[in-house]
Design a protein around this motif. Structure first.
Motif, mmCIF file in Angstrom:
data_model
loop_
_atom_site.group_PDB
_atom_site.id
_atom_site.type_symbol
_atom_site.label_atom_id
_atom_site.label_comp_id
_atom_site.label_asym_id
_atom_site.label_seq_id
_atom_site.Cartn_x
_atom_site.Cartn_y
_atom_site.Cartn_z
ATOM 1 N N SER A 188 0.811 -1.219 0.000
ATOM 2 C CA SER A 188 0.000 0.000 0.000
ATOM 3 C C SER A 188 0.845 1.270 0.000
ATOM 4 O O SER A 188 0.353 2.353 -0.330
ATOM 5 N N GLN A 189 2.137 1.148 0.353
ATOM 6 C CA GLN A 189 3.002 2.324 0.421
ATOM 7 C C GLN A 189 3.749 2.593 -0.883
ATOM 8 O O GLN A 189 4.445 3.605 -1.002
ATOM 9 N N PHE A 190 3.610 1.680 -1.850
ATOM 10 C CA PHE A 190 4.376 1.825 -3.082
ATOM 11 C C PHE A 190 4.089 3.151 -3.788
ATOM 12 O O PHE A 190 4.966 3.710 -4.450
ATOM 13 N N ALA A 191 2.853 3.625 -3.689
ATOM 14 C CA ALA A 191 2.466 4.848 -4.391
ATOM 15 C C ALA A 191 2.772 6.107 -3.583
ATOM 16 O O ALA A 191 2.525 7.218 -4.050
ATOM 17 N N SER A 192 3.329 5.956 -2.390
ATOM 18 C CA SER A 192 3.656 7.107 -1.549
ATOM 19 C C SER A 192 5.124 7.482 -1.708
ATOM 20 O O SER A 192 5.893 6.795 -2.391
ATOM 21 N N VAL A 193 5.511 8.576 -1.069
ATOM 22 C CA VAL A 193 6.903 9.027 -1.164
ATOM 23 C C VAL A 193 7.784 8.367 -0.108
ATOM 24 O O VAL A 193 9.014 8.525 -0.148
ATOM 25 N N GLY A 194 7.176 7.622 0.830
ATOM 26 C CA GLY A 194 7.946 6.990 1.893
ATOM 27 C C GLY A 194 9.091 6.127 1.395
ATOM 28 O O GLY A 194 10.250 6.299 1.831
ATOM 29 N N PRO A 195 8.840 5.163 0.482
ATOM 30 C CA PRO A 195 9.942 4.336 -0.011
ATOM 31 C C PRO A 195 11.023 5.138 -0.729
ATOM 32 O O PRO A 195 12.203 4.775 -0.674
ATOM 33 N N ILE A 196 10.631 6.225 -1.406
ATOM 34 C CA ILE A 196 11.624 7.049 -2.099
ATOM 35 C C ILE A 196 12.518 7.756 -1.084
ATOM 36 O O ILE A 196 13.745 7.828 -1.238
ATOM 37 N N MET A 197 11.892 8.292 -0.023
ATOM 38 C CA MET A 197 12.673 8.913 1.044
ATOM 39 C C MET A 197 13.648 7.903 1.650
ATOM 40 O O MET A 197 14.836 8.192 1.843
ATOM 41 N N ALA A 198 13.125 6.727 1.951
ATOM 42 C CA ALA A 198 13.953 5.692 2.572
ATOM 43 C C ALA A 198 15.050 5.218 1.624
ATOM 44 O O ALA A 198 16.165 4.902 2.058
ATOM 45 N N ALA A 199 14.747 5.166 0.319
ATOM 46 C CA ALA A 199 15.757 4.760 -0.663
ATOM 47 C C ALA A 199 16.923 5.740 -0.662
ATOM 48 O O ALA A 199 18.092 5.338 -0.753
ATOM 49 N N GLY A 200 16.606 7.030 -0.547
ATOM 50 C CA GLY A 200 17.673 8.023 -0.477
ATOM 51 C C GLY A 200 18.560 7.821 0.734
ATOM 52 O O GLY A 200 19.785 7.885 0.644
ATOM 53 N N VAL A 201 17.948 7.555 1.877
ATOM 54 C CA VAL A 201 18.710 7.317 3.107
ATOM 55 C C VAL A 201 19.577 6.066 2.979
ATOM 56 O O VAL A 201 20.715 6.030 3.457
ATOM 57 N N SER A 202 19.047 5.029 2.323
ATOM 58 C CA SER A 202 19.765 3.752 2.229
ATOM 59 C C SER A 202 20.837 3.760 1.150
ATOM 60 O O SER A 202 21.585 2.784 1.013
ATOM 61 N N PHE A 203 20.949 4.844 0.391
ATOM 62 C CA PHE A 203 21.860 4.861 -0.752
ATOM 63 C C PHE A 203 23.301 4.610 -0.345
ATOM 64 O O PHE A 203 24.080 4.036 -1.107
ATOM 65 N N VAL A 204 23.657 5.027 0.875
ATOM 66 C CA VAL A 204 25.026 4.829 1.350
ATOM 67 C C VAL A 204 25.381 3.353 1.432
ATOM 68 O O VAL A 204 26.559 2.983 1.359
#
Length: 450
Positions: A188-204
């Motif tokens: 249900s969160q796929f269409a939200s910005v949450g995963p994108i925000m988290a992806a940025g944090v996890s980029f390291v």
């Protein structure tokens, strides 16, 4: 590099995987899960796709410059702008320092979970002390010239990957065969910005493959071997992160909220408890985390040292940082990198350190993707991956910063202050001649006026 034949594909894959899985999963999992919950695995997937596209850009640019690549070299070759190349190099160095600080933070967090180890002595918390001692220890090892051979690295990385794969597969089996609660995927969160925000944090957590570009003289058939190694290692790292993310969220959702830095230990304890080995499961994960984060500090410190040595040779760092004519990594360079890392890990929070390092790598990887996209007419470059790398990085950065601003303003200001300080120091160094001329002009004008 060890003497003898250069490293082959297996060793190159091991180095890249060791840099990614060596400490990233233990350090960023809790931070990512705190942002996007059950969709943590999807955030890792997004970050992995952008990292793979950025890796294509690096590979293509490296082939264009005949295997003498790396971010600084690419910028110098394609733009001829030494100031911009130097600023990219400094940004990467700060990113490596942030990564090592992150690993040292996680090292101490897991070390303090071992049986009989106290959280503090008197009123002094031990986490910063253990983190600083870990950094000091690996600086000492590098000063002595210690480094694992390619064969040893194969074994060590194989063990780390095997433990995490076993944990991930076992966690899914537990979820489907033992647990009465359904496994959640956060669709249900796929269409939200949450995963994108988290992806940025996890980029390291996906920056380790880049270390290969600094050791090309010691790799057999460097361009071709590195190309294959990054295309193998990044998907494997993504698979491990996906499995671990899904399993940990199902097994220990409460721990991810209460103790996000060590939630893997709680998840392993619950899973192994099915066969009456809860303590053993927690101990194995904790020891694995200690070894993984420790080896990640060591490998990153070594590669960052050689990267800094190359910048010294190109006059992109002050001579006080080290002597580029010194055999191996200059001792002053190692000591300086260690001191800055120790300061970061002692006084920073894990979330601030993680976000700062991610910002550094997003900016540089996005920049290299854009550089490759501008040269998409070259046969080595594929347009689609370079476009995805550019757009992905450009999208991660503002969304990640917006999340920090709205959810954790203190961390946002810390990351912003660090970024401004880094850019200011870079400009003061690389534009020092211009500044000196401007100051002299102002002084002359004042003298004439008086």
């Amino acid at each position: 590099m060890p003497d003898g034949p250069g490293l082959g594909l297996t060793e190159a894959v091991s180095i890249a995987l060791g840099g990614m899985i060596g400490g990233g999963i233990y350090a960023v999992l809790g931070v990512v899960a705190g942002i996007t919950g059950a969709a943590t695995w999807f955030a890792f997937l997004l970050a992995g796709v952008v990292a793979l596209c950025a890796a294509h850009s690096y590979v293509a640019l490296n082939e264009i410059v005949d295997g003498n690549g790396g971010s600084v070299t690419f910028v110098q070759y394609f733009t001829g702008n030494a100031t911009l190349a130097g600023m990219v190099g400094w940004t990467l160095l700060f990113g490596y320092v942030g990564s090592m600080a992150m690993y040292a933070f996680a090292f101490a967090e897991f070390g303090l979970t071992l049986p009989g180890v106290p959280d503090s002595v008197g009123s002094v918390p031990l986490r910063p002390v253990v983190s600083v001692l870990a950094v000091a220890g690996f600086v000492g090892l590098n000063l002595l010239g210690a480094r694992a051979t390619g064969s040893a690295e194969n074994v060590l990385v194989g063990l780390k990957v095997a433990i995490l794969l076993l944990f991930g597969v076992g966690g899914l089996a537990y979820g489907y065969l033992v647990s009465t609660e359904p496994v959640k995927y956060g669709v249900s969160q796929f269409a939200s910005v949450g995963p994108i925000m988290a992806a940025g944090v996890s980029f390291v957590a996906f920056q380790g493959w880049q270390l290969l570009f600094y050791d090309q003289e010691g790799i057999e058939g460097a361009s071709a071997t590195i190309r294959k190694a990054v295309y193998v290692s990044i998907p494997v790292a993504v698979l491990v992160y996906l499995l671990v993310g899904i399993a940990t969220y199902h097994l220990a959702p409460g721990a991810l909220q209460a103790n996000p830095h060590t939630a893997l230990k709680d998840a392993a304890s619950r899973m192994a408890g099915v066969v009456g080995m809860a303590g053993a499961g927690a101990l194995v994960i904790s020891l694995s985390a200690l070894f993984s984060t420790g080896s990640a500090i060591n490998a990153t410190l070594f590669s960052a040292g050689y990267f800094a040595k190359g910048m010294l040779s190109s006059d992109l760092l002050p001579d006080r940082v080290g002597d580029s004519s010194e055999s191996g990594v200059p001792h002053r360079t190692l000591l300086l990198l260690g001191a800055v890392t120790a300061a970061f890990t002692a006084y920073g929070s894990l979330e601030a350190i993680t976000n700062f390092a991610s910002v550094a790598f997003i900016v540089v990887f996005g920049g290299m993707s854009y550089l490759a996209f501008r040269n998409r007419d070259r046969s080595e470059v594929r347009t689609a991956p370079t476009a995805v790398g550019t757009v992905g990085a450009a999208g991660f950065l503002p969304v990640m910063l917006y999340h920090l601003y709205t959810a954790n303003r203190h961390t946002f200001y810390m990351v912003l202050a660090l970024t401004v300080a880094v850019v200011a120091v870079e400009l003061l160094y690389f534009e020092r001649d211009v500044l000196e001329r401007e100051i002299e002009t102002v002084e002359e004008d004042l003298s004439d006026a008086l």
